[in-house]
Scaffold this motif. Structure first.
Motif, short mmCIF file in Angstrom:
data_model
loop_
_atom_site.label_atom_id
_atom_site.label_comp_id
_atom_site.label_asym_id
_atom_site.label_seq_id
_atom_site.Cartn_x
_atom_site.Cartn_y
_atom_site.Cartn_z
N SER A 127 0.82 -1.21 0.00
CA SER A 127 0.00 0.00 0.00
C SER A 127 0.85 1.26 0.00
N ASP A 128 1.90 1.28 0.82
CA ASP A 128 2.74 2.47 0.93
C ASP A 128 3.45 2.79 -0.38
N VAL A 129 4.01 1.76 -1.02
CA VAL A 129 4.76 2.05 -2.25
C VAL A 129 3.82 2.40 -3.39
N THR A 130 2.62 1.83 -3.41
CA THR A 130 1.68 2.16 -4.47
C THR A 130 1.15 3.58 -4.30
N THR A 131 0.87 3.97 -3.06
CA THR A 131 0.46 5.35 -2.82
C THR A 131 1.60 6.32 -3.14
N ALA A 132 2.83 5.93 -2.86
CA ALA A 132 3.97 6.77 -3.21
C ALA A 132 4.06 6.95 -4.73
N ALA A 133 3.75 5.90 -5.49
CA ALA A 133 3.74 6.00 -6.95
C ALA A 133 2.69 7.00 -7.41
N VAL A 134 1.51 6.97 -6.79
CA VAL A 134 0.44 7.91 -7.13
C VAL A 134 0.89 9.34 -6.83
N ARG A 135 1.47 9.55 -5.66
CA ARG A 135 1.93 10.89 -5.28
C ARG A 135 3.00 11.40 -6.24
N LEU A 136 3.90 10.52 -6.61
CA LEU A 136 4.98 10.90 -7.52
C LEU A 136 4.42 11.26 -8.90
N ALA A 137 3.45 10.49 -9.36
CA ALA A 137 2.83 10.78 -10.66
C ALA A 137 2.13 12.13 -10.64
N ARG A 138 1.43 12.42 -9.56
CA ARG A 138 0.75 13.72 -9.46
C ARG A 138 1.76 14.87 -9.44
N ALA A 139 2.87 14.67 -8.71
CA ALA A 139 3.89 15.71 -8.65
C ALA A 139 4.54 15.93 -10.01
N ALA A 140 4.80 14.84 -10.72
CA ALA A 140 5.50 14.94 -11.99
C ALA A 140 4.63 15.57 -13.08
N THR A 141 3.32 15.30 -13.04
CA THR A 141 2.44 15.76 -14.10
C THR A 141 1.67 17.04 -13.76
N GLY A 142 1.55 17.34 -12.47
CA GLY A 142 0.72 18.46 -12.05
C GLY A 142 -0.76 18.18 -12.22
N ARG A 143 -1.13 16.93 -12.36
CA ARG A 143 -2.53 16.53 -12.55
C ARG A 143 -3.06 15.88 -11.27
N ASP A 144 -4.39 15.71 -11.19
CA ASP A 144 -4.95 15.24 -9.93
C ASP A 144 -5.65 13.89 -9.98
N LEU A 145 -6.06 13.41 -11.14
CA LEU A 145 -6.86 12.19 -11.20
C LEU A 145 -5.99 10.94 -11.27
N VAL A 146 -6.44 9.91 -10.56
CA VAL A 146 -5.82 8.59 -10.62
C VAL A 146 -6.78 7.66 -11.36
N ALA A 147 -6.29 7.02 -12.41
CA ALA A 147 -7.11 6.08 -13.18
C ALA A 147 -6.64 4.67 -12.85
N LEU A 148 -7.55 3.85 -12.34
CA LEU A 148 -7.19 2.48 -11.98
C LEU A 148 -8.13 1.49 -12.64
N CYS A 149 -7.68 0.26 -12.68
CA CYS A 149 -8.45 -0.81 -13.31
C CYS A 149 -9.56 -1.26 -12.37
N ARG A 150 -10.80 -1.11 -12.80
CA ARG A 150 -11.96 -1.34 -11.92
C ARG A 150 -12.18 -2.83 -11.62
N THR A 151 -11.67 -3.72 -12.46
CA THR A 151 -11.94 -5.14 -12.28
C THR A 151 -10.84 -5.86 -11.49
N GLN A 152 -9.85 -5.12 -11.01
CA GLN A 152 -8.80 -5.71 -10.19
C GLN A 152 -9.07 -5.34 -8.73
N PRO A 153 -8.92 -6.29 -7.81
CA PRO A 153 -9.55 -6.15 -6.50
C PRO A 153 -8.91 -5.21 -5.50
N PHE A 154 -7.59 -5.01 -5.57
CA PHE A 154 -6.97 -4.27 -4.47
C PHE A 154 -5.67 -3.60 -4.90
#
Length: 456
Positions: A127-154
């Motif tokens: 969980s921590d490293v995946t959230t860190a990836a999200v934070r890093l992506a937002r910082a790098a792009t200046g964007r706010d939305l996270v798009a994830l695969c809805r059919t994958q469980p966790f």
């Protein structure tokens, strides 16, 4: 001690300890998937120890285990070289005020294993490293939305993901609204998402494959092309696939390199270690070699703990010495072939099947009308437990021997004989000992009991 084939197993001691756990630990376990509600009522073993592919509960019952620590154990429980490496590291000290040599050794070893990555940051859970990836992506792009695969469980315990599940109590709508979803293996759904939210998607996050879904030719390549064109960060969640698809992860199997990838589970054969890896220009945003505003990437007291990194190094060495994935795939195929043949011989192949990648298999349970069924799943789990097989899946390890697999196939045949009786009756009533299992991530805790026969 109870043998594998004894149907008269007692769970008295386990049930008593489980009740004590419920009084001390919310949910009675530290992971929802390990909860007693995920097992037949009164048949949730509390484990005393494990060795190889076997575990022993506090009642003295011995089991062939599958699932293997929620897919985290590939070499077998208490694998001696890993345990010895951890003990040696512990004797030298676990945590210091400066980096240890283990951090350098582990980083060099890991980046050799994942050639598409330039840098790595270690932590303790996925969980921590995946959230860190999200934070890093937002910082790098200046964007706010996270798009994830809805059919994958966790993906994470953090708000950006849990807000998309039924267990969203306590998560503000403002957080939920920042996560959007697409369908796996459907490039068009990603393209439509980008069209609906132009210039707002910071990252596209998914498992490159799952135990039951492989990507069609061109899907992952298409995501890579979309990322390059649109500017979002492509993130592969390798928490499960890394070390089960190959030592290089799913990206090594399918030949598509993400911008970032997250790793965990089998990285330490059950010891707590996870990793965020990726391109240097992204990872350095959380470092000291940047002129940009710094991203708080990961800063954890226990992330560089020497014991976890020693486990990672020992696991990496085991994978270099032996084709661990190949062993799991070979044994997984033997198990699936035997179990599916048993279902076929009973004429119930439409209601029960073992499916998925051989190293990461699950079983599908359906009722007499062909509908996915928790009641029939519970009946199968119950009958397998009585026959000395413990597992919510058939996720295997390299420690499972031919004898373990053969014994499991024998147990499947016996359990499916009972399953077939329930199918013929159109109900599990009278065969199932208690309430059915329930989805781990659900809105309300109250268990549902299987209805008994109608009374006048």
């Amino acid at each position: 001690m109870t043998s594998l084939g004894d149907p008269d197993r007692s769970f008295v001691a386990s049930t008593a300890l489980q009740q004590r756990l419920h009084g001390l630990v919310p949910g009675g376990a530290h992971t929802y998937a390990r909860g007693a509600d995920q097992y037949p009522e009164g048949m949730a073993p509390v484990i005393a120890r494990g060795e190889g592919a076997h575990v022993y509960d506090v009642d003295g019952n011995r089991y062939v285990e599958y699932g293997m620590g929620l897919r985290s154990v590939t070499l077998g429980h208490a694998h001696p070289p890993v345990v010895e490496a951890v003990v040696e590291a512990a004797r030298t000290g676990v945590s210091f005020s400066r980096p240890s040599v283990y951090e350098l050794r582990a980083a060099e070893s890991f980046l050799e294993q994942v050639p598409g990555a330039d840098m790595v940051k270690f932590a303790k859970n996925g969980s921590d490293v995946t959230t860190a990836a999200v934070r890093l992506a937002r910082a790098a792009t200046g964007r706010d939305l996270v798009a994830l695969c809805r059919t994958q469980p966790f993906f994470s315990t953090d708000d950006w993901f849990i807000g998309t599940t039924e267990m969203d109590a306590g998560i503000p709508a403002s957080q939920r609204d920042l996560t959007v979803a697409f369908d796996y293996d459907d490039l068009g759904s990603v393209e439509r998402l980008l069209e609906r939210h132009p210039g707002r998607v910071a990252c596209v996050l998914l498992e490159a494959a799952t135990g039951t879904a492989e990507p069609s030719p061109g899907f992952l390549e298409g995501l890579r092309a979309l990322a390059d064109r649109d500017g979002f960060v492509l993130v592969f969640d390798e928490i499960i696939t890394g070390m089960r698809w190959s030592r290089h992860g799913a990206q090594g199997v399918y030949g598509v390199t993400p911008d970032l990838s997250t790793w965990g589970k089998a990285l330490g054969n059950g010891f707590a270690v996870s990793a965020l890896a990726g391109r240097r220009e992204l990872m350095e945003l959380g470092g000291l070699r940047t002129d940009a505003a710094r991203t708080f990437l990961l800063s954890t007291t226990h992330g560089p703990e020497t014991t976890g990194l020693a486990a990672q190094l020992a696991v990496a060495e085991a994978y270099r010495e032996r084709d661990v994935v190949g062993v799991m795939e070979r044994q997984g195929r033997r198990l699936a072939d035997g179990a599916n043949a048993a279902a076929e011989s009973l004429g119930i192949a439409g209601s029960f099947a073992v499916v998925g990648r051989p190293s990461c298999q699950v079983f599908v349970t359906r009722d007499d009308l062909g509908r996915p069924s928790q009641e029939f799943r519970t009946l199968f789990l119950q009958e397998m437990l009585l026959r000395g097989v413990l597992g919510q899946s058939f996720v295997i390890s390299a420690a499972h021997t031919d004898e373990d697999v053969d014994r499991t196939v024998e147990a499947v045949g016996e359990a499916l004989t009972v399953y077939a009786k329930a199918l013929a009756a159109g109900t599990c009533a009278g065969l199932l000992r208690g309430r059915p299992v329930a989805p781990a991530l659900r809105r309300f805790a109250a268990p549902r009991r299987i209805p008994g026969p109608a009374t006048g």
